[in-house]
Write a protein that holds these residues in place. Sequence first.
Motif, PDB file in Angstrom:
ATOM      1  N   CYS A  82       5.344   2.085  -6.650  1.00 20.62           N
ATOM      2  CA  CYS A  82       6.405   2.828  -5.942  1.00 20.62           C
ATOM      3  C   CYS A  82       6.093   4.321  -5.872  1.00 20.62           C
ATOM      4  O   CYS A  82       6.796   5.072  -5.174  1.00 20.62           O
ATOM      5  CB  CYS A  82       7.750   2.642  -6.644  1.00 20.62           C
ATOM      6  SG  CYS A  82       8.518   1.050  -6.344  1.00 20.62           S
ATOM      7  N   GLY A  83       5.055   4.761  -6.582  1.00 19.91           N
ATOM      8  CA  GLY A  83       4.754   6.187  -6.678  1.00 19.91           C
ATOM      9  C   GLY A  83       4.588   6.903  -5.347  1.00 19.91           C
ATOM     10  O   GLY A  83       5.273   7.900  -5.082  1.00 19.91           O
ATOM     11  N   PRO A  84       3.681   6.442  -4.457  1.00 20.61           N
ATOM     12  CA  PRO A  84       3.491   7.156  -3.180  1.00 20.61           C
ATOM     13  C   PRO A  84       4.770   7.256  -2.347  1.00 20.61           C
ATOM     14  O   PRO A  84       5.067   8.307  -1.779  1.00 20.61           O
ATOM     15  CB  PRO A  84       2.421   6.304  -2.473  1.00 20.61           C
ATOM     16  CG  PRO A  84       1.664   5.642  -3.579  1.00 20.61           C
ATOM     17  CD  PRO A  84       2.695   5.358  -4.637  1.00 20.61           C
TER      18      PRO A  84
ATOM     19  N   ARG B 289       3.147  15.443  -6.665  1.00 19.99           N
ATOM     20  CA  ARG B 289       2.110  14.420  -6.510  1.00 19.99           C
ATOM     21  C   ARG B 289       1.357  14.190  -7.811  1.00 19.99           C
ATOM     22  O   ARG B 289       0.999  13.064  -8.142  1.00 19.99           O
ATOM     23  CB  ARG B 289       1.155  14.821  -5.394  1.00 19.99           C
ATOM     24  CG  ARG B 289       1.789  14.688  -4.012  1.00 19.99           C
ATOM     25  CD  ARG B 289       0.873  15.150  -2.907  1.00 19.99           C
ATOM     26  NE  ARG B 289       1.439  14.822  -1.600  1.00 19.99           N
ATOM     27  CZ  ARG B 289       0.937  15.218  -0.450  1.00 19.99           C
ATOM     28  NH1 ARG B 289      -0.142  15.984  -0.430  1.00 19.99           N
ATOM     29  NH2 ARG B 289       1.501  14.868   0.694  1.00 19.99           N
ATOM     30  N   GLY B 290       1.099  15.269  -8.548  1.00 17.84           N
ATOM     31  CA  GLY B 290       0.400  15.110  -9.821  1.00 17.84           C
ATOM     32  C   GLY B 290       1.219  14.327 -10.824  1.00 17.84           C
ATOM     33  O   GLY B 290       0.711  13.455 -11.527  1.00 17.84           O
ATOM     34  N   ARG B 291       2.537  14.612 -10.883  1.00 21.50           N
ATOM     35  CA  ARG B 291       3.431  13.887 -11.780  1.00 21.50           C
ATOM     36  C   ARG B 291       3.508  12.408 -11.384  1.00 21.50           C
ATOM     37  O   ARG B 291       3.492  11.521 -12.223  1.00 21.50           O
ATOM     38  CB  ARG B 291       4.823  14.520 -11.748  1.00 21.50           C
ATOM     39  CG  ARG B 291       5.808  13.919 -12.725  1.00 21.50           C
ATOM     40  CD  ARG B 291       7.204  14.485 -12.505  1.00 21.50           C
ATOM     41  NE  ARG B 291       7.248  15.921 -12.704  1.00 21.50           N
ATOM     42  CZ  ARG B 291       7.514  16.792 -11.750  1.00 21.50           C
ATOM     43  NH1 ARG B 291       7.777  16.370 -10.527  1.00 21.50           N
ATOM     44  NH2 ARG B 291       7.544  18.075 -12.007  1.00 21.50           N
ATOM     45  N   SER B 292       3.574  12.159 -10.081  1.00 23.32           N
ATOM     46  CA  SER B 292       3.678  10.780  -9.599  1.00 23.32           C
ATOM     47  C   SER B 292       2.411   9.990  -9.897  1.00 23.32           C
ATOM     48  O   SER B 292       2.477   8.827 -10.301  1.00 23.32           O
ATOM     49  CB  SER B 292       3.961  10.773  -8.101  1.00 23.32           C
ATOM     50  OG  SER B 292       4.036   9.451  -7.617  1.00 23.32           O
ATOM     51  N   CYS B 293       1.249  10.621  -9.689  1.00 26.30           N
ATOM     52  CA  CYS B 293      -0.019   9.926  -9.979  1.00 26.30           C
ATOM     53  C   CYS B 293      -0.114   9.586 -11.457  1.00 26.30           C
ATOM     54  O   CYS B 293      -0.568   8.499 -11.820  1.00 26.30           O
ATOM     55  CB  CYS B 293      -1.196  10.801  -9.554  1.00 26.30           C
ATOM     56  SG  CYS B 293      -2.808  10.007  -9.775  1.00 26.30           S
TER      57      CYS B 293
END
Length: 410
Positions: free
Chosen positions: A268-270, A144-148
């Motif tokens: 598209c991250g989430p 989640r941290g990488r995606s944010c």
Amino acid sequence: MALLLPHIDFKKPFQWANPSTWKTNILGSFVAFWVTFTILGANLLVAEKVGKEVVPGILLFFYLFGTLFAGVSGLLGRTMSRKAVLLIGLALMMMGTIALNFVNSFGLFTLVYILMAIGYFPVISITASLHMDFVPDDNKSRGRGRSCWGTLNNVASASAAIAILMVNHGWTTVWFAVSMSALVCAAFVVKDMKEEVAVKEQQFTEPLTDRLPFYQQLLTKDKSIHFSWKYVLVAAGSQAVRMWPVFFMEEWVAVAMIFCGELVNGLCGPLQVRLSQWLEKKDKATQQRISWEVSNGTLVAFAIALLFIWTGVAALCIIGAALIGVAVRVFTYLEITQSPQKGRGAYTYFFVRSISLSLGCVVAMVSMTMLGMMLPLMVFTLIGIVYYNKVRLRNLISSPTNWRKAKKTP
């Protein structure tokens, strides 16, 4: 910032967040905005003063030196502390931004782009590395941290498309002021970093004997992200919707393509996080099969995107840019799930990305038309699709033959 954020009660999906991660998220967003905003405007200045045909060549030097310094960044960050490298890098970026207003030849523009690359790539790669150091060390939080991080950076890059309007309409002073403001804000965030991992020199935990010191993360398999040709292909293709439409299409179409491509990538991250977490629960064989099918589908979407842009129709070009944004996001994160970042993995990512964008510049130098840029990308994409479907194609070709043999058999 440091006083306020600890008192905020972060709920899902932000349980990984803390004051340090938000510093690196904000810093990364400012830097991502700067590079897209400044390069888009600088490319237009180069086209105006020197000629648009030399823009790919000058930008190629930016990415080639970026490739070098993305690999060197980890070593620099251990030699003099990562905070010091960030401040030096931001200073070089500021010097390059100022110099853009005074140069007017191919050689000088090239030197300025190289100066900005020497500053930018250590800053962005070290910020990414710090961000992952600050995120809690469990798979869900790290994902989640990488995606944010990726989402905020791409949303910031999407807003940077306004640089085209500013420079094209003569607001060069405003463009320069906004670019410098982003760097000043980034410098204030770095100044606020007091975490030990940022301010102290990091000791080498492994001997460097018998290995190339700058690129060992690429040569040691258990220390690298295993990026494949698929990522390199779509990243090179992303150049077609980020840097070149302004020279071949109407202004509003170019702005819309850049904005939509980067924004869709970020948004598209989430969904990407949820899919990655779902994939992690599967066994290895199922993961490989699903990844195979997703890669196949994404390559088909990428081919459709190239075809849409090839038509030159405004609406289709914008849709194509959005599809490329999705393709880049998928291939950026799909294989990281199965090959987690270890060691200096963040530097590996920017190393590979800068190589990919260098290839995009080479394609642009050879063709100098949107049609010419789409053609080689389409050829390699179709080869990739055939590779992923070779068994199906073989069965499809052999089916009529087998049917005829079965019919003749008494």
